[in-house]
Design an enzyme around this catalytic site. Structure first.
Site: not given
Ligand code: ASP
Length: 323
Positions: A45, A173, A191, A201, A203-204, A224-225, A227
């Protein structure tokens, strides 16, 4: 001196703490710790050998923040460079009036500064995992009768992405947050994003305020998770603002998680955060039970694992969420 990290940061903890103990800054510790995770082929990841996007391309996101000055650097959609966190740090430290570079521009920058580039970023085992999941079997053939290895440029991917990338699939992440001998705080996140994500895409993790935020006067938070949730709620910055407003660390973290419950829409997955305050208190929270995080202080011989407190977010996934 204190370092906290997501559990997959274990491989980098010892070196990160050694850096702090030998006078390194919080920024140094964060970068060193994360680089070891980025180079770990077993970690799918983050960095090298992460799970790729739906087209089988690995796109890396990372950010780093210096709590002394609120300076930050970030890269997104970086291809061919395993140490995204180091490129992000260079974005922050080079003479460049920007904080965030993405895609080809990020790659051009990485080349220009001589960042380490690897020809091969995926092992055959990871390619095989991608092939098995997506090409050209169940999803592609059933939905579109397409072979993902030989897609026309304008092939529709929407149906495939929502089927392949659900909240139970492979995500992950790495987060590192450190307080150095001077009491300064830094945080970093790296990540490969969601496995099988739509190309492009982001993410956060590379978004300052969403997946990462540090301010030495108050504290820091990293996520994490899913995003998309942290982007919409501005989770990492929210937690630090709650600290600034006088909340305890526990209350600030709980509130930042509770904010996620306000999010509408059909796609709500899981979310996790770790955070610390300037006094060296730390906390981990997750919307799902059973998750942990790790921490180490200067007087500990090795890291210790703690459980994250659970703050549930009602999850839903796709149009069936409305049925
Ligand atoms: N937060 C990461 C992202 O959305 C993924 C993860 O942490 O699982 O890209």
């Amino acid at each position: 001196m204190l370092i906290i990290a997501s559990s997959n940061g274990a491989i980098g903890m010892e070196h990160a703490m050694r850096a702090l103990k030998s006078g390194g800054s919080a920024l140094d510790a964060v970068e060193i710790g994360i680089r070891l995770v980025e180079a770990n082929p077993e970690e799918h990841s983050v960095g090298y050998n992460g799970y790729p996007n739906i087209l089988g391309e690995l796109e890396l996101d990372a950010s780093i923040m210096d709590g002394r000055t609120l300076d930050s650097g970030a890269v997104a959609l970086l291809r061919g460079f395993p140490y995204a966190i180091s490129v992000a740090r260079q974005v922050m430290e080079r003479e460049l009036p920007h904080v965030f570079l993405a895609g080809e521009g990020a790659e051009r920058f990485a080349r220009e500064i001589g960042a380490e580039a690897w020809d091969e970023m995926l092992t055959e085992a990871v390619r095989e995992a991608w092939r098995k999941r997506l090409a050209p079997t169940r999803l592609a053939q059933k939905r579109l009768a397409l072979d993902l290895r030989d897609l026309p440029e304008d092939a529709p991917l929407l149906g495939l992405v929502t089927m392949a990338t659900d909240s139970e699939r492979v995500v992950g992440t790495v987060n590192f947050i450190a307080i150095d001998a001077n009491g300064e705080i830094a945080s970093g996140v790296s990540t490969s994003g969601w496995a099988w994500k739509y190309p492009g895409r982001i993410g956060d993790s590379p978004i300052i305020g969403a997946g990462n935020y540090a301010d030495s006067r108050y504290g820091a938070c990293a996520c994490t998770g899913m995003g998309e949730l942290a982007i919409r709620a501005g989770t990492a910055r929210s937690l630090v603002v709650y600290l600034k407003m006088g909340m305890s660390l526990g209350a600030a973290a709980w509130q930042a998680m509770m904010d996620l419950r306000d999010l509408g829409g059909d796609f709500i997955g899981g979310m996790n955060l770790i955070a610390l305050d300037r006094n060296g208190e730390h906390v981990g929270m997750s919307s799902r039970a059973g998750a942990g995080y790790i921490y180490q202080t200067a007087d500990m011989d090795s890291y210790q694992e703690c459980e994250r407190e659970v703050v549930r977010i009602p999850e839903r996934w796709g149009s069936q969420a409305r049925e």
